[in-house]
Design a protein around this motif. Structure first.
Motif, mmCIF file in Angstrom:
data_model
loop_
_atom_site.group_PDB
_atom_site.id
_atom_site.type_symbol
_atom_site.label_atom_id
_atom_site.label_comp_id
_atom_site.label_asym_id
_atom_site.label_seq_id
_atom_site.Cartn_x
_atom_site.Cartn_y
_atom_site.Cartn_z
ATOM 1 N N GLY A 223 0.833 -1.193 0.000
ATOM 2 C CA GLY A 223 0.000 0.000 0.000
ATOM 3 C C GLY A 223 0.861 1.234 0.000
ATOM 4 N N SER A 224 0.443 2.262 -0.763
ATOM 5 C CA SER A 224 1.222 3.492 -0.882
ATOM 6 C C SER A 224 0.307 4.699 -0.792
ATOM 7 N N SER A 225 0.755 5.715 -0.067
ATOM 8 C CA SER A 225 -0.032 6.942 0.085
ATOM 9 C C SER A 225 -0.032 7.790 -1.177
ATOM 10 N N ARG A 226 0.718 7.375 -2.195
ATOM 11 C CA ARG A 226 0.760 8.164 -3.426
ATOM 12 C C ARG A 226 -0.508 7.994 -4.270
ATOM 13 N N PHE A 227 -1.329 7.013 -3.903
ATOM 14 C CA PHE A 227 -2.527 6.755 -4.692
ATOM 15 C C PHE A 227 -3.766 6.990 -3.854
ATOM 16 N N ALA A 228 -4.881 7.199 -4.551
ATOM 17 C CA ALA A 228 -6.145 7.525 -3.901
ATOM 18 C C ALA A 228 -6.689 6.313 -3.154
ATOM 19 N N PRO A 229 -7.474 6.543 -2.103
ATOM 20 C CA PRO A 229 -8.132 5.428 -1.419
ATOM 21 C C PRO A 229 -8.911 4.570 -2.415
ATOM 22 N N GLY A 230 -8.707 3.270 -2.286
ATOM 23 C CA GLY A 230 -9.307 2.334 -3.220
ATOM 24 C C GLY A 230 -8.333 1.830 -4.257
ATOM 25 N N ASN A 231 -7.263 2.592 -4.508
ATOM 26 C CA ASN A 231 -6.238 2.199 -5.475
ATOM 27 C C ASN A 231 -4.862 2.081 -4.852
ATOM 28 N N GLU A 232 -4.795 2.245 -3.531
ATOM 29 C CA GLU A 232 -3.483 2.295 -2.913
ATOM 30 C C GLU A 232 -2.854 0.934 -2.684
ATOM 31 N N TRP A 233 -3.618 -0.158 -2.883
ATOM 32 C CA TRP A 233 -3.081 -1.487 -2.624
ATOM 33 C C TRP A 233 -2.830 -2.246 -3.914
ATOM 34 N N GLY A 234 -1.720 -3.019 -3.908
ATOM 35 C CA GLY A 234 -1.394 -3.859 -5.048
ATOM 36 C C GLY A 234 -0.811 -5.180 -4.588
ATOM 37 N N PHE A 235 -1.063 -6.232 -5.343
ATOM 38 C CA PHE A 235 -0.595 -7.572 -5.006
ATOM 39 C C PHE A 235 0.384 -8.022 -6.078
ATOM 40 N N PHE A 236 1.600 -8.440 -5.667
ATOM 41 C CA PHE A 236 2.661 -8.741 -6.610
ATOM 42 C C PHE A 236 3.293 -10.094 -6.271
ATOM 43 N N PRO A 237 2.921 -11.147 -7.001
ATOM 44 C CA PRO A 237 3.457 -12.480 -6.724
ATOM 45 C C PRO A 237 4.620 -12.831 -7.646
ATOM 46 N N SER A 238 5.366 -13.863 -7.267
ATOM 47 C CA SER A 238 6.419 -14.399 -8.131
ATOM 48 C C SER A 238 6.595 -15.878 -7.820
ATOM 49 N N VAL A 239 7.118 -16.615 -8.791
ATOM 50 C CA VAL A 239 7.406 -18.031 -8.604
ATOM 51 C C VAL A 239 8.647 -18.372 -9.399
ATOM 52 N N SER A 240 9.482 -19.253 -8.851
ATOM 53 C CA SER A 240 10.706 -19.670 -9.540
ATOM 54 C C SER A 240 10.959 -21.138 -9.262
ATOM 55 N N ALA A 241 11.665 -21.791 -10.171
ATOM 56 C CA ALA A 241 11.975 -23.205 -10.038
ATOM 57 C C ALA A 241 13.367 -23.465 -10.575
ATOM 58 N N GLY A 242 14.005 -24.507 -10.054
ATOM 59 C CA GLY A 242 15.354 -24.852 -10.503
ATOM 60 C C GLY A 242 15.596 -26.336 -10.445
ATOM 61 N N TRP A 243 16.545 -26.773 -11.246
ATOM 62 C CA TRP A 243 16.887 -28.198 -11.327
ATOM 63 C C TRP A 243 18.393 -28.319 -11.468
ATOM 64 N N ARG A 244 19.035 -28.990 -10.479
ATOM 65 C CA ARG A 244 20.474 -29.281 -10.564
ATOM 66 C C ARG A 244 20.641 -30.606 -11.300
ATOM 67 N N ILE A 245 20.808 -30.499 -12.580
ATOM 68 C CA ILE A 245 20.919 -31.696 -13.416
ATOM 69 C C ILE A 245 22.144 -32.500 -13.031
ATOM 70 N N SER A 246 23.164 -31.796 -12.556
ATOM 71 C CA SER A 246 24.414 -32.470 -12.215
ATOM 72 C C SER A 246 24.266 -33.433 -11.046
ATOM 73 N N GLU A 247 23.151 -33.378 -10.303
ATOM 74 C CA GLU A 247 22.936 -34.284 -9.184
ATOM 75 C C GLU A 247 22.198 -35.562 -9.586
#
Length: 1022
Positions: free
Chosen positions: A600-624
């Protein structure tokens, strides 16, 4: 008697006991050697007496000596090797200790968002910078040292001016990156390089999205140094630097100026101003009073400037309490001949890490920084502008030293600088940074810990800009007396003017968090939940007065009450974020990580001040994998990884969702002035986050028994809801400024790789090399622009759908060589080519209509932002000698020369020496058009590829040679004495002839050039 006998027995056995204990506790001298499994000596091993602060280190040949008690335990610790403990007995006074490889320790630990992670388990895109390499670069600002040290980091230093020489830096060309210092937003240029322990560059969304609204362009994480277990270690280091400009063009001499001026007059069918006799007198120097040849550049600038840096630090501690204390001083002088430009920085830091109880840890980081700038009243822009306009035919001083009033300007540059004759600019900045962390490991739940973090950064600044007039003189040849003239301060209408401003700001961060990290057999899980509160507030005030009673009183009270100005303001911002992260791996082979940030940020008007930001990552150590075993001896590590995530960005002016008012015009009514107010802009309550979605695919591998490491990343980023103004599609007759809208959309695509080689050839020789390469370009998916009705213009001038950072204009085709060529060419002056002469620039008629106009413009080059950065860092260590060479370069961009840099004589300008290669009937292969009277030529000065230069370059960024002096160190009683020599910015290989640095962004050359420097220094460790 029995009582006496019993008492004697008691005394006997008591004495015997203490004698036995005394024998066991007797101090003995223990010496020995520490080697690795190949029997190679290991220098720098910590040798500690357990549960004490007493200890030592092995020397260059692996030897140590320490006074210890029989029965005490010696602990041998070295990064990357297994710690070993040895109990001292009567017989064990000569030891040979072999430290074996520690597989877990060899796996480098990398600082990431809100924690650390082993490099083996890292599945996001993160680069690290070696702090030892950083300290070898004797640059005034830490940002200057980042160039070439990490892939994906685009660094550019546009000025060498003391106090204003910081470099801009972007991650993957995404824009200004967020800088985090010890867990909170900070300024890396306020640090002493000797304070820094780790620098991590978080490049993809999986790594940076946990920083939410501020991390959309990537994050630079900086961790300052901590103490180590062992006896106190005191270090002193210094750097003494002499610097000169990398490059800057010379100006015309008097004879050259006279010849060029005459050439321009002849081309305008006018009589020459100077005769050949006068030109010969300029050239010969026979009459320096009436026919001077003043070298203003030599008067104003010195060949060399001086800079020095000193640092002392103390570190040490026990298993329970560790400390690091540092003090640093930097002084940066200038290349002005008058001593009027100087920057000083003072740094203090104290870091404490203490185990309050077995499961409660406290970390306290305290830092203070003071920066002081002193500069002439003229800015570097003003000085180099006036320097370019200073005519060599003007005398600087009469024979008796009286300063002459020159013809080109009332500002006599050198005299204005001397003793701050034209005034001064002084700035002071004070910064206090306090951070406290408490971590509680909950014994009842293995792997669970609670952490509380608090940070306060208090920043104040005070600026004083004092301008005053000073006297110049003209010799009255009739009376023989001097007529006085007062030169006014730059841009002022008064002989004295004073402007003061003061600012302060507080930046608070509070962050409670819960961490969980545990391994269940082959399964490892970790989780993080935290809340972060940020509050920023501050105030500013400024005042201005002029017409002072005396130029000797530079205080505000002494100025006139007429035309005085007083202004001030306040700002407040708040941010609140919730972060969650979950990581899982199986056998350190398969990895999955997911995170989110709800901001949430005070730079935006009430009702628009919140944002949801997800991420996902995956890895594989083939050498194992089992199937990889046959080639694992040749390829010990191979990991692939992928990530996708979003991050917000609230980097816009605050409170645009509210209507506001500005004081506007003043109207005179009666005897007074009445201010009016005007609407700032239309409000838009619907503005919200800019959203950045980044996709990243990467590969990490090790070859040649682990000596060679290779990392590659491909990335694609999409920026949506970018705030902008629809100024092109809305008519200007609206009558009010438009509100910002979430309107634009951009994409960015690129790749980067690094190749790191480290090889210990034998006991005496070690080789290293690091190659970094990065490429990144941005496209405009949509921007607001006028619809081009002409099909040719729509194809060539439309920005949407193409790369940003492009140049659009006319396409040149050499210079006209004859009137016949002009008569047969398309019309390019709207007057039948009547104004065009041989030696003028010829432009191509792209649409074939016989007229050169806006419909013949197209993309002709790249902007001044490099799309490609690369570097090569080579090193060799032989016995006690160490040599490193850092080469950096950039490509995929162009620079443009404009105005006075194009043509001599413009606006009273003298001329750069490269402009002497101008067109004449005898010099038809010239690089520049013909000379025109007054310099300006509407045809030749069109925005075109004629004035574009390829900015690609290769720079010898740094050469460092050092030597550890063993015999002197032993005599002085120090652990280490190292002397070194460093050359920085030694040479630039570029593709154009003009003597401007390729990182320069001034198209006319009015800037303080970058520096080439030579440094000598000493590092002492006690």
């Amino acid at each position: 008697m029995n009582y006496i006998k019993q008492h004697e027995k008691f005394l006997f056995f008591t004495t015997l006991f203490f004698l036995s204990v005394g024998a066991l506790m007797a101090q003995v001298s223990v010496s020995g050697k520490v080697v690795n499994k190949e029997n190679i000596p290991i220098p720098g091993v910590n040798v500690l007496i357990k549960d004490t602060t007493k200890g030592t280190e092995t020397d260059y040949d692996g030897f140590f000596n320490i006074e210890a008690e029989i029965g005490s335990i010696l602990v041998f610790k070295y990064l990357g090797l297994k710690t070993q403990e040895v109990t001292i007995t009567q017989e064990q006074k000569e030891l040979t200790i072999t430290l074996l490889d520690n597989v877990d320790a060899l796996d480098e630990v990398v600082v990431v968002g809100y924690g650390k992670k082993s490099k083996t388990k890292l599945i996001s895109s993160v680069s690290t910078i070696d702090d030892e390499t950083l300290k070898k670069l004797p640059v005034p600002q830490v940002s200057n040292a980042l160039e070439g040290l990490a892939s994906g980091l685009f660094v550019r230093q546009t000025s060498g001016e003391p106090g204003f020489s910081a470099s801009s830096f972007e991650i993957r060309n995404f824009g200004n990156a967020l800088v985090i210092v010890d867990g909170a937003p900070g300024d890396l240029n306020q640090l002493d390089p000797n304070e820094i322990e780790d620098i991590s560059i978080l490049k993809d969304a999986a790594a940076a999205s946990v920083y939410g609204v501020q991390g959309g362009n990537g994050v630079v994480l900086i961790t300052t140094r901590k103490g180590d277990v062992g006896k106190p270690k005191f270090t002193y280091s210094n750097q003494f630097t002499y610097s000169t400009f990398t490059s800057y063009p010379d100006f015309f001499t008097s004879a050259q100026y006279a010849e060029v001026l005459n050439e321009g007059l002849r081309n305008a069918n006018q009589n020459p101003f100077y005769t050949e006799t006068e030109i010969d007198l300029f050239r010969s120097g026979e009459d320096p009073i009436n026919y001077p040849n003043t070298d203003w550049k030599d008067l104003v600038l010195e060949d060399w400037g001086f800079q020095q840096r000193h640092n002392i630090n103390l570190s040490g501690g026990t298993e329970n309490v560790k400390y690091f204390v540092s003090g640093g001083y930097l002084e940066q002088g200038s290349n002005y001949s008058a001593d009027v430009l100087n920057f000083q920085q003072f740094n203090l830091r104290g870091n404490l890490n203490a185990d309050v109880t077995d499961n409660l840890n406290l970390t306290l980081n305290l830092a203070a920084r003071r920066g002081e700038r002193e500069a002439p009243a003229y800015s570097a822009f003003d000085i180099f502008r006036e320097l370019s306009r200073a005519l060599p035919v003007d005398l600087a001083y009469y024979p008796d030293g009286t300063p002459v009033r020159p013809s080109f300007s009332p500002n006599h540059i050198q005299e204005g600088l001397r003793n701050f004759n034209a005034g001064y600019y002084r700035s002071t900045n004070n910064n206090i940074d306090a951070k406290l962390t408490l971590q509680w490991d909950i014994n009842q739940v293995q792997g669970l810990s609670l952490k509380a973090y608090g940070s306060l950064v208090y920043d104040t600044s005070f600026d004083k800009d004092w301008g005053k007039g000073y006297e110049l003189f003209t010799l009255n040849r009739q009376t023989g007396e001097y007529d006085s003239f007062t030169a006014l301060p730059e841009g002022a209408f008064s002989e004295t003017i004073l402007q003061l401003s003061t600012n302060y700001s507080n930046h608070y961060v509070l962050r409670p968090s819960i961490n969980y990290d545990r391994k269940f057999g082959n399964h490892s899980v970790s989780g993080l939940l935290l809340a972060e509160i940020q509050k920023i507030q501050g105030e500013n005030f400024s005042g201005r007065r002029q017409d002072f009673q005396s130029s000797a009183i530079d205080q505000l009270y002494a100025g006139s009450l007429q035309n005085q100005v007083a202004e001030g303001g306040e700002f407040r911002e708040n941010r609140l974020g919730y972060v969650g992260r979950f990581s899982y791996d199986f056998k350190s082979k398969y990895f999955l990580e997911s995170s989110f940030r709800y901001d949430g940020s005070s730079r935006f008007a009430p009702g628009n001040e919140w944002g949801f930001f997800p991420s996902v990552s995956a890895g594989w150590r083939i050498s194992e994998e089992t199937f990889f075993e046959p080639i694992k001896d040749h390829l010990p590590e191979l990991k692939i990884r992928a990530s996708v995530g979003t991050a917000g960005n609230d980097n816009t002016a605050a409170y645009q969702w509210l209507s506001g008012f500005n004081y506007s015009f003043f109207y005179v009514i009666g005897d007074g002035t009445i201010p009016t107010i005007d609407n700032t802009a239309l409000a838009n309550r619907d503005i919200t986050w800019e959203t950045n979605t980044t996709y990243n695919v990467g590969l990490d591998t090790r070859l040649l028994n682990g000596d060679l490491q290779f990392s590659f990343d491909y990335f694609f980023r999409k920026r949506e809801n970018v705030l902008a103004f629809a100024s092109r599609s809305v008519p200007s007759t609206l009558g009010v400024s438009l509100a910002a809208e979430n309107l634009y959309e951009f994409s960015n695509e690129g790749f980067e790789f690094s190749i790191n080689y480290n090889k210990k050839v034998n006991d005496n020789l070690k080789l290293s090399g690091l190659l970094n390469f990065s490429r990144s370009r941005e496209k405009a998916v949509f921007i607001d622009e006028n619809l081009q009705e002409d099909p040719f213009m729509r194809q060539n001038l439309t920005i949407t759908g193409g790369f940003t950072n492009l140049r659009r204009g006319y396409i040149s085709q050499g210079l006209f060589q004859s009137q016949e060529e002009i008569d047969q060419w398309a019309i390019q002056d709207e007057n039948g080519n009547a104004s065009i002469q041989p030696g003028d620039v010829r432009y191509r008629d792209l649409n074939g209509d016989g007229i050169i106009d806006v419909r013949d413009q197209k993309v002709f080059g790249d902007g001044d932002k490099p799309a490609i950065n690369y570097s090569l860092n080579l090193g060799v260590e032989y016995k006690r000698w160490s040599l490193s060479v850092l080469l950096t370069g950039a490509a995929g961009y162009d620079i443009y020369i404009d105005g006075e840099a194009q043509s001599p004589l413009v606006n009273g300008f003298n001329g750069y020496n490269y402009q002497l290669d101008y067109w004449t009937p005898q010099n038809i292969d010239a690089a520049y058009p013909r000379i025109t009277n007054g310099g300006a030529n509407p045809n030749n000065n069109r925005y075109s590829d004629f004035w574009m230069r390829d900015g690609s370059h290769l720079r010898i960024r740094n050469v460092n040679l050092s030597y550890s002096v063993p015999s002197v160190a032993e005599k002085l009683g120090v652990n280490d004495l190292t002397v070194f020599w460093t050359g920085t910015n030694l040479h630039v290989f570029k593709k154009y002839d003009e003597d401007f640095d390729p990182q320069n962004t001034s198209s006319v050359g009015w800037y303080y050039p970058q520096n080439k420097s030579f440094t000598f220094g000493v590092n002492l460790t006690f």
